[in-house]
Scaffold this motif. Sequence first.
Motif, short mmCIF file in Angstrom:
data_model
loop_
_atom_site.label_atom_id
_atom_site.label_comp_id
_atom_site.label_asym_id
_atom_site.label_seq_id
_atom_site.Cartn_x
_atom_site.Cartn_y
_atom_site.Cartn_z
N LYS A 187 -26.55 -60.51 -89.81
CA LYS A 187 -26.42 -61.72 -90.61
C LYS A 187 -25.36 -62.66 -90.04
CE LYS A 187 -29.23 -60.84 -94.19
NZ LYS A 187 -30.34 -61.75 -94.61
N LEU A 188 -24.23 -62.10 -89.64
CA LEU A 188 -23.14 -62.92 -89.12
C LEU A 188 -23.49 -63.53 -87.77
CD1 LEU A 188 -20.06 -60.69 -90.04
CD2 LEU A 188 -20.97 -62.66 -91.28
N ALA A 231 -26.42 -64.27 -86.66
CA ALA A 231 -27.42 -65.32 -86.85
C ALA A 231 -26.79 -66.64 -87.24
CB ALA A 231 -28.44 -64.87 -87.91
N GLN A 232 -25.61 -66.60 -87.88
CA GLN A 232 -24.93 -67.82 -88.30
C GLN A 232 -23.86 -68.27 -87.30
OE1 GLN A 232 -24.17 -68.31 -92.63
NE2 GLN A 232 -24.68 -66.15 -92.78
N ILE A 243 -21.18 -66.61 -86.39
CA ILE A 243 -19.84 -66.18 -86.81
C ILE A 243 -19.33 -65.09 -85.88
CG2 ILE A 243 -18.53 -65.10 -88.68
CD1 ILE A 243 -20.54 -66.33 -90.63
N VAL A 301 -15.16 -68.42 -88.60
CA VAL A 301 -16.35 -69.09 -89.11
C VAL A 301 -16.45 -70.50 -88.53
CG1 VAL A 301 -17.59 -69.80 -91.18
CG2 VAL A 301 -16.13 -67.77 -91.24
N ILE A 334 -20.12 -74.11 -91.74
CA ILE A 334 -20.58 -73.06 -92.65
C ILE A 334 -19.55 -72.86 -93.76
CG2 ILE A 334 -21.31 -70.66 -92.86
CD1 ILE A 334 -22.11 -70.71 -89.97
N ALA A 387 -22.09 -69.89 -98.65
CA ALA A 387 -23.32 -69.63 -97.89
C ALA A 387 -23.25 -68.26 -97.22
CB ALA A 387 -23.53 -70.72 -96.85
N ILE A 388 -22.07 -67.91 -96.69
CA ILE A 388 -21.90 -66.60 -96.06
C ILE A 388 -22.06 -65.49 -97.10
CG2 ILE A 388 -20.32 -65.14 -94.76
CD1 ILE A 388 -18.96 -67.71 -93.78
N GLU A 391 -25.68 -64.89 -98.12
CA GLU A 391 -26.44 -64.16 -97.11
C GLU A 391 -26.13 -62.66 -97.15
OE1 GLU A 391 -28.76 -64.81 -94.69
OE2 GLU A 391 -29.09 -66.71 -95.71
#
Length: 234
Positions: A173-174, A176-177, A179, A209, A213, A217-218, A221
């Motif tokens: 997840k991280l 993909a963003q 981070i 971050v 973002i 939002a984090i 997710e």
Amino acid sequence: MSNPWFIDNVHILMRLLIAMLLGGLIGFEREHNNHAAGLRTHILVCLGSALIMLLSIYGFSAFVDEINVRVDPARLATAVITGIGFLGAGTILFTGKSITGLTTAASLWVVAAIGLAIGAGFYFAAVVSTVLVLLNLWVLNKIEQRFLGGKKVQLLTVRAFGKHDLLDHVSAKLTAQGITVRKMTLLENRKPLENELDLHMELQLHIVVPKPIEPPAIMSEIKSIDGVFGVSIE
């Protein structure tokens, strides 16, 4: 005032009121940003420092002409600068990822110095210092948030049960963003296992971050991962 060891009540009142005003201006900024030491604390520190400086200079004027008596106006001022460190230490906190409260501790120290300057009648330096402190706390804070906000390390804590692959899911997840993870710690709280829910896991990650973002939002997710029951960001 021709006699440097004498001050009338009008000038005493004026200096104390100026100390209250300048200390209050800095304290208002700290209060507005929800820091540990706010309006009243800064006023009291500045007012107390000015009073001690007045006492140091004029409080012992009756002994100036006494034989073998040396009057040192700087002695009590030195004690103020040393003593304010204990008050400033109370505003400094270790949150697990970083130390916070250093700026507020520094503002208390500067406010004490401003109070001493006012007590000594050094008005120009006191006013200019107050303006510079406010510029530092307000203007530079805006600049820091705009240009350096995305480079600060934040602590992400994830709590879940029954997820042996929690680390893989969170990392995916991280990533993909965009981070970046600087450090991670995985803790397990085991009981006598009757089912999978008896295994509680806590994952702590120090992350950087990207500015666009937002923390909600984090958290949203991460919360979508099956088995996660708690997410926090500091």
